[in-house]
Design an enzyme around this catalytic site. Structure first.
Site, PDB file in Angstrom:
ATOM      1  N   ASP A  31       0.729  -1.830   0.315  1.00 14.92           N
ATOM      2  CA  ASP A  31      -0.043   0.044   0.277  1.00 14.92           C
ATOM      3  C   ASP A  31       0.817   0.935   0.030  1.00 14.92           C
ATOM      4  O   ASP A  31       1.724   0.691   0.992  1.00 14.92           O
ATOM      5  CB  ASP A  31      -0.578  -0.095   0.938  1.00 14.92           C
ATOM      6  CG  ASP A  31      -2.135   0.849   0.942  1.00 14.92           C
ATOM      7  OD1 ASP A  31      -2.293   2.094   1.280  1.00 14.92           O
ATOM      8  OD2 ASP A  31      -3.225   0.471   1.359  1.00 14.92           O
ATOM      9  N   SER A 124     -16.659  -3.320  -8.786  1.00 16.28           N
ATOM     10  CA  SER A 124     -18.190  -2.328  -8.355  1.00 16.28           C
ATOM     11  C   SER A 124     -19.495  -2.575  -8.783  1.00 16.28           C
ATOM     12  O   SER A 124     -19.491  -3.270 -10.555  1.00 16.28           O
ATOM     13  CB  SER A 124     -17.242  -1.075  -8.474  1.00 16.28           C
ATOM     14  OG  SER A 124     -18.441  -0.297  -7.898  1.00 16.28           O
ATOM     15  N   TYR A 150     -14.154   6.866 -13.046  1.00 17.31           N
ATOM     16  CA  TYR A 150     -14.157   5.856 -12.425  1.00 17.31           C
ATOM     17  C   TYR A 150     -14.480   4.682 -12.755  1.00 17.31           C
ATOM     18  O   TYR A 150     -13.553   3.714 -12.600  1.00 17.31           O
ATOM     19  CB  TYR A 150     -14.473   6.214 -10.505  1.00 17.31           C
ATOM     20  CG  TYR A 150     -14.321   5.676 -10.491  1.00 17.31           C
ATOM     21  CD1 TYR A 150     -13.132   4.415  -9.740  1.00 17.31           C
ATOM     22  CD2 TYR A 150     -15.765   4.706  -9.748  1.00 17.31           C
ATOM     23  CE1 TYR A 150     -13.437   3.427  -8.404  1.00 17.31           C
ATOM     24  CE2 TYR A 150     -15.913   3.336  -8.574  1.00 17.31           C
ATOM     25  CZ  TYR A 150     -14.596   2.979  -7.890  1.00 17.31           C
ATOM     26  OH  TYR A 150     -15.113   2.081  -7.440  1.00 17.31           O
ATOM     27  N   LYS A 154     -12.578   0.436 -14.316  1.00 13.30           N
ATOM     28  CA  LYS A 154     -13.327  -0.398 -13.455  1.00 13.30           C
ATOM     29  C   LYS A 154     -13.140  -1.599 -14.739  1.00 13.30           C
ATOM     30  O   LYS A 154     -13.647  -2.677 -14.986  1.00 13.30           O
ATOM     31  CB  LYS A 154     -14.411  -0.785 -12.732  1.00 13.30           C
ATOM     32  CG  LYS A 154     -13.456   0.117 -11.187  1.00 13.30           C
ATOM     33  CD  LYS A 154     -13.059  -0.988 -10.308  1.00 13.30           C
ATOM     34  CE  LYS A 154     -12.448  -0.354  -8.850  1.00 13.30           C
ATOM     35  NZ  LYS A 154     -11.520  -1.131  -8.312  1.00 13.30           N
ATOM     36  N   ASN A 180     -22.993  -1.479  -1.796  1.00 14.00           N
ATOM     37  CA  ASN A 180     -22.576  -0.149  -1.136  1.00 14.00           C
ATOM     38  C   ASN A 180     -22.106  -1.110   0.104  1.00 14.00           C
ATOM     39  O   ASN A 180     -22.911  -1.138   0.782  1.00 14.00           O
ATOM     40  CB  ASN A 180     -24.080   0.460  -1.065  1.00 14.00           C
ATOM     41  CG  ASN A 180     -24.456   0.951  -2.424  1.00 14.00           C
ATOM     42  OD1 ASN A 180     -24.343   0.271  -3.295  1.00 14.00           O
ATOM     43  ND2 ASN A 180     -24.170   2.137  -2.125  1.00 14.00           N
ATOM     44  N   ASN A 199     -19.048  11.785   0.300  1.00 13.55           N
ATOM     45  CA  ASN A 199     -20.146  11.949  -0.525  1.00 13.55           C
ATOM     46  C   ASN A 199     -20.598  10.818  -0.359  1.00 13.55           C
ATOM     47  O   ASN A 199     -22.452  10.875  -1.214  1.00 13.55           O
ATOM     48  CB  ASN A 199     -19.358  12.032  -1.971  1.00 13.55           C
ATOM     49  CG  ASN A 199     -18.302  12.930  -2.457  1.00 13.55           C
ATOM     50  OD1 ASN A 199     -18.709  13.893  -2.247  1.00 13.55           O
ATOM     51  ND2 ASN A 199     -16.910  12.935  -3.042  1.00 13.55           N
ATOM     52  N   ASP A 296     -28.239   9.776 -10.540  1.00 19.52           N
ATOM     53  CA  ASP A 296     -27.887   9.093  -9.366  1.00 19.52           C
ATOM     54  C   ASP A 296     -29.658   7.989  -9.934  1.00 19.52           C
ATOM     55  O   ASP A 296     -30.218   8.015 -11.223  1.00 19.52           O
ATOM     56  CB  ASP A 296     -29.298   9.246  -8.280  1.00 19.52           C
ATOM     57  CG  ASP A 296     -27.853   9.676  -7.134  1.00 19.52           C
ATOM     58  OD1 ASP A 296     -26.749   8.912  -7.858  1.00 19.52           O
ATOM     59  OD2 ASP A 296     -28.394  10.721  -6.216  1.00 19.52           O
TER      60      ASP A 296
END
Ligand code: NAD
Ligand code: UD1
Length: 338
Positions: A31, A124, A150, A154, A180, A199, A296
């Site tokens: 990391d 994701s 983003y 992925k 989530n 966020n 959304d």
């Protein structure tokens, strides 16, 4: 197994270290600490009785990855390392492409050069884009789309892994598509520690509850859902961590590249999550209704049957447990790891 965990000091990585230790695995974390603190791993040590070995370095730095894989034989890699904030990816696309894509390409190349072909990748639900209602609950075969840089990283990395495993049957790759993730370890010692104003819903809620933020704005109550607020598939981070341990147990038996949803399979609305949180704290959470957030979706939740079929895994913790544990972490650590 001896496992390399990239991004293991982060939110999901640190919880996964605990679950992997409990299953008897050995862990090395790689990391660069760009979004985490070594304190998280010290606390993993308090909970698990063992501190993961930490190599501070970047997955995109070939000399670091090469010397690590030269010096030690690993059985599998769990690859969490990457940037993950959707909004930030829109303002810093280049940083997201370089860190997530170039970094992962270096990792994949060094893995194959070292004959290390077992990989568990953090994908994701963002790869499903904005799902159409007729595609719910989302199966792994649902249409894929990227709505922001983003999400593109992925989806593109999934495509790279699909192509590489089609070309070389040695690969065993599990693309774990998280829904989530929320909550924290029940000890309250580790949890989510976002930089700046959060966020995402749960860290926003906990920071309101602890007094760091004034009130939650619910983004719209006029969605086509039973209570008018958006529906998501929240998954307790400890269930998610156990999903990785289940994936480790099966990765060598699953050749090629296999996408697997990690979600609970059921949807919870924003208003329901706020109510669970109020139950967990025993007091009202200051909130108001605001306009819808651009981009959304009304509802997004998994068909979680493949995870049960292939990994023998399903979630155990409900939204009350998610809220209780998120609150314990935030109230014991009002400023996160600082
Ligand atoms: P996190 O930011 O807490 O953890 C990521 C870790 O990777 C951090 O410790 C960071 O320092 C490290 N890192 C970043 N770039 C690196 C690099 N180039 N080299 C080495 N280390 C690097 O995030 P998280 O919530 O634990 O997410 C882990 C993974 O899961 C990410 O790939 C993320 O995109 C994915 N994911 C997260 C969520 C979520 O809601 N948290 C949902 C779906 C997918
Ligand atoms: C986010 C990511 C998505 C990722 C997913 C799982 C964004 C835009 N998308 O989606 O790429 O796959 O997490 O990690 O970040 N909400 C409020 N008030 C708030 C914050 C959120 O009402 O202050 C609502 C949102 O409208 C949404 C729900 O809470 O309906 C969950 O939001 P969030 O935590 O940001 O997750 P997602 O939007 O599902």
């Amino acid at each position: 197994m001896n496992i390399l965990v990239t991004g293991g000091a982060g939110y999901i990585g640190s919880h996964t270290c605990i679950a992997a230790f409990a299953a008897g695995h050995e862990i090395t974390v790689l990391d660069n600490l760009s979004n985490s603190s070594p304190e998280a791993l010290r606390r993993v040590g308090k909970i698990a009785g063992k501190v993961p070995r930490l190599v501070v370095g970047d997955i995109g730095d070939r000399s670091v990855v090469k010397s690590l894989l030269d010096s030690e034989k690993f059985d599998a890699v769990i690859h969490f390392a990457g940037y993950k904030a959707v909004g930030e990816s829109v303002s810093k696309p280049w940083e997201y492409y370089v860190n997530n894509i170039s970094g992962t390409l270096v990792l994949l190349d060094e893995m194959r050069r070292h004959g290390l072909y077992n990989l568990i990748f953090s994908s994701s639900a963002t790869v499903y884009g904005n799902p159409l209602p007729e595609n719910l609950p989302l199966k792994e075969s649902a249409p894929l789309a990227a709505l922001n840089p983003y999400g593109q990283t992925k989806l593109w990395l999934e495509d790279v892994m699909r192509a590489m495993s089609a070309a070389d049957p040695a690969w065993h790759i599990l693309l774990l598509r998280y829904f989530n993730p929320v909550g924290a370890h029940e000890s309250g010692l580790i949890g989510e520690d976002p930089a700046g104003i959060p966020n995402n819903l749960m860290p926003y809620i906990t920071q309101v509850a602890v007094g760091r933020l004034k009130e939650l704005t619910i983004f719209g109550d006029d969605w086509p859902t039973p209570d008018g607020t958006c529906i998501r598939d929240y998954i307790h981070v400890c269930d998610l961590a156990e999903g990785h341990v289940a994936a480790l147990a099966k990765v060598a038996e699953l050749p090629g590249c296999t996408p697997i949803n990690l979600g609970s399979g059921s949807g919870v609305s924003v208003a329901q999550l706020v109510a669970s949180f109020e139950k967990a704290t025993g007091r009202p959470l200051p909130h108001k209704i605001g306009p819808r957030r651009a981009g959304d979706a009304a509802a997004c939740y998994a068909d979680a049957s493949r995870a049960l079929e292939l990994l023998g895994w399903k979630t155990k913790r409900d939204s009350d447990a998610m809220c209780r544990d998120a609150w314990r972490w935030q109230s014991m650590n009002p400023k996160g790891y600082k």
